[in-house]
Write a protein that holds these residues in place. Structure first.
Motif, PDB file in Angstrom:
ATOM      1  N   SER A   1     -10.331   7.580  -8.678  1.00  0.00           N
ATOM      2  CA  SER A   1     -10.190   6.694  -7.516  1.00  0.00           C
ATOM      3  C   SER A   1      -8.705   6.419  -7.261  1.00  0.00           C
ATOM      4  N   ILE A   2      -8.329   6.421  -5.994  1.00  0.00           N
ATOM      5  CA  ILE A   2      -6.935   6.178  -5.606  1.00  0.00           C
ATOM      6  C   ILE A   2      -6.837   4.713  -5.220  1.00  0.00           C
ATOM      7  N   THR A   3      -6.033   3.956  -5.936  1.00  0.00           N
ATOM      8  CA  THR A   3      -6.031   2.510  -5.713  1.00  0.00           C
ATOM      9  C   THR A   3      -4.738   2.008  -5.072  1.00  0.00           C
ATOM     10  N   GLY A   4      -4.887   0.883  -4.403  1.00  0.00           N
ATOM     11  CA  GLY A   4      -3.735   0.241  -3.785  1.00  0.00           C
ATOM     12  C   GLY A   4      -2.756  -0.300  -4.816  1.00  0.00           C
TER      13      GLY A   4
ATOM     14  N   ASN B   1      -6.931  -4.768  -4.185  1.00  0.00           N
ATOM     15  CA  ASN B   1      -5.999  -3.675  -4.503  1.00  0.00           C
ATOM     16  C   ASN B   1      -6.673  -2.531  -5.247  1.00  0.00           C
ATOM     17  N   HIS B   2      -7.958  -2.378  -5.026  1.00  0.00           N
ATOM     18  CA  HIS B   2      -8.671  -1.277  -5.678  1.00  0.00           C
ATOM     19  C   HIS B   2      -8.690  -0.050  -4.747  1.00  0.00           C
ATOM     20  N   SER B   3      -9.847   0.612  -4.606  1.00  0.00           N
ATOM     21  CA  SER B   3      -9.864   1.900  -3.889  1.00  0.00           C
ATOM     22  C   SER B   3      -9.319   1.805  -2.468  1.00  0.00           C
ATOM     23  N   ILE B   4      -8.568   2.834  -2.110  1.00  0.00           N
ATOM     24  CA  ILE B   4      -8.006   2.912  -0.752  1.00  0.00           C
ATOM     25  C   ILE B   4      -8.963   3.702   0.134  1.00  0.00           C
ATOM     26  N   VAL B   5      -9.341   3.107   1.243  1.00  0.00           N
ATOM     27  CA  VAL B   5     -10.121   3.798   2.270  1.00  0.00           C
ATOM     28  C   VAL B   5      -9.424   3.553   3.591  1.00  0.00           C
TER      29      VAL B   5
END
Ligand code: CA
Length: 462
Positions: free
Chosen positions: A169-172, A188-192
């Motif tokens: 997962s790509i996170t903030g 600030n978790h997954s970026i969508v």
């Protein structure tokens, strides 16, 4: 019948409630044709408990419903009566378009977004659903139509977690350089779509929503539902994402209001209401459709993201003279705008001053259409239908109980507003007639009133 529920819109955010820097012509027009409630309450000052109470007619604290993650089990007991079940029994085709936020799956069988999802809106009485699972700041950022995630590809399954970071997962938090909107608190978790959310998700790439298109997308589905069911009675629960964070309107509304991004998303909401009304008029349905527009709870202007809402609000105030905001038990937390039009039956516009709480829709809506249901089916809900027709209607309930996210309650009885003591604070009593801003705690000045309401609060919570 259409119940439009905005998200995090405040009491004085529409022109008809006093907003000057946010233009809401569609809502103002509706208010000028129907009844505008001056003292309507959301059942809670946060989303899930407010929506739970609306759809079940039951106080949410009874089930400990607070703000839910998307993968929480369905919070509504499928054995009990609900508003959509009732409307279905009365011959209405029922649909939800928009925000759900009441849990999916069951404790024994947690939701799997890659498989058909039955334990959700379809299990509590909706014939049709097009929804997003939790909030627009929570994963998974996808729409579900009936049982399936829209656009999901078999070779790109969705994984969701609210408890631990998922591999891949790509996170903030780790990649702020990928963000177009930066988090303020958490978030600030997954970026969508360039925005980091609450929770982690991987997969479902083709199914991800684009925030800029969300209002139009949901509006399209609401219109589709109306058009497809125009020849029979229908009940549409249209739960918009506006004006909840992340506040990302379409280009047409960005920078449009005089109250910054906060005003922009409310003007976009007004547009959506107006377009849906246009659709009803085009189909010849407007005269005989009940339309209710309200909000699930008050806003918090600066919450999860650094979107400049507070900095650019330009003097606009969503709370009027009231104290409190989202999460609060004070009036500012859950007194909300609430209007109803029904041209063929409410022929003279008026302002309703009597208190009303939309916990009571379960008992009220059937009565509005002349088909009251048995009180045994109403849970905590009471029939407030007279308030929709009579300007000087008598009180339909002796007191109004609202709650915060944690299940603490407040009681309003006549001029008095009482907040029982909690672990963190002592009891509070306010005289709303003389102190609508709840600035002066008079619990010691009126010990008999305080005692009576304390006893009542304890009884209500039994
Ligand atoms: Ca909300």
């Amino acid at each position: 019948m259409i119940y439009i529920l905005a998200d995090d819109i405040g009491y004085t955010d529409w022109g008809c409630y006093g907003a000057a820097k946010i233009k809401t012509p569609a809502l103002d027009q509706l208010a000028s044709e129907g009844v505008r409630f001056a003292n309507a309450y959301a059942p809670a000052s946060t989303s899930s408990p407010s929506r739970f109470a609306l759809l079940t007619g039951e106080y949410a604290w009874r089930k400990n419903v607070g703000i839910l993650p998307a993968d929480a089990p369905l919070s509504i007991d499928v054995q009990k009566n609900t508003l959509p079940k009732t409307m279905k029994q009365l011959g209405y085709t029922t649909g939800i378009v928009g925000k759900w936020h009441l849990g999916l799956g069951s404790p024994n069988e947690p939701v799997d977004f890659n498989k058909p999802i039955q334990m959700g809106p379809l299990a509590v009485g909706f014939d049709y659903c097009y929804y997003f699972p939790a909030t627009n700041d929570r994963v998974p950022c996808v729409y579900i139509e009936n049982e399936k995630v829209v656009g999901l590809e078999a070779d790109d399954p969705i994984t969701v977690s609210y408890t631990k970071e998922l591999e891949g997962s790509i996170t903030g938090r780790k990649h702020p350089e990928l963000l177009k909107l930066h988090p303020h608190l958490g978030h600030n978790h997954s970026i969508v779509n360039g925005i980091s959310r609450i929770g982690w998700m991987t997969g479902g790439t083709k199914a991800l929503w684009k925030d800029e298109d969300m209002a139009e997308n949901l509006l399209d589905k609401a219109r589709e539902f109306v058009c497809e069911n125009k020849d029979k009675p229908f009940f549409l629960y249209y739960a918009t994402h506006n004006a909840h964070e992340p506040r990302v309107p379409s280009d047409a509304f960005r920078g449009k209001s005089e109250a910054g991004i906060y005003g922009d998303v409310i003007e976009e909401f007004d547009y959506c209401v107006g377009e849906l009304v246009k659709c009803l008029k085009k189909e010849g349905l407007y005269e005989n459709t009940i339309i209710i527009v309200t909000s699930d709870n008050a806003p918090m202007i600066k919450e999860g993201y650094k979107d400049g809402a507070l900095e650019n609000i330009n003097g606009h105030n969503p709370y009027g003279v009231m104290r409190g905001e989202k999460y609060s038990l004070h009036e500012g937390g859950n007194k909300v705008p609430f209007i109803c039009v029904w041209p063929s039956r409410i022929q003279h516009p008026f302002v309703q001053e009597q208190p009303f709480i939309y916990l009571d829709m379960l008992a009220t809506l059937p009565s509005l259409i002349g088909k009251p249901i048995d009180v045994a089916q109403c849970n905590d809900s009471k029939d407030g239908s007279k308030l929709f027709f009579e300007e000087n209607a008598p009180l339909y309930r002796n007191y109004i109980v609202t709650q915060n996210n944690g299940g603490d309650i407040s009681i309003r009885m006549g001029r008095w507003k009482y907040l029982p003591a909690t672990k963190c604070s002592g009891a509070e009593l306010y005289d709303l007639d003389n102190d609508p801003s709840e600035l002066h705690n008079v619990v010691y000045a009126y010990p008999e009133v305080a005692y009576k309401l304390k006893k009542l609060a304890a009884k209500v919570k039994q």
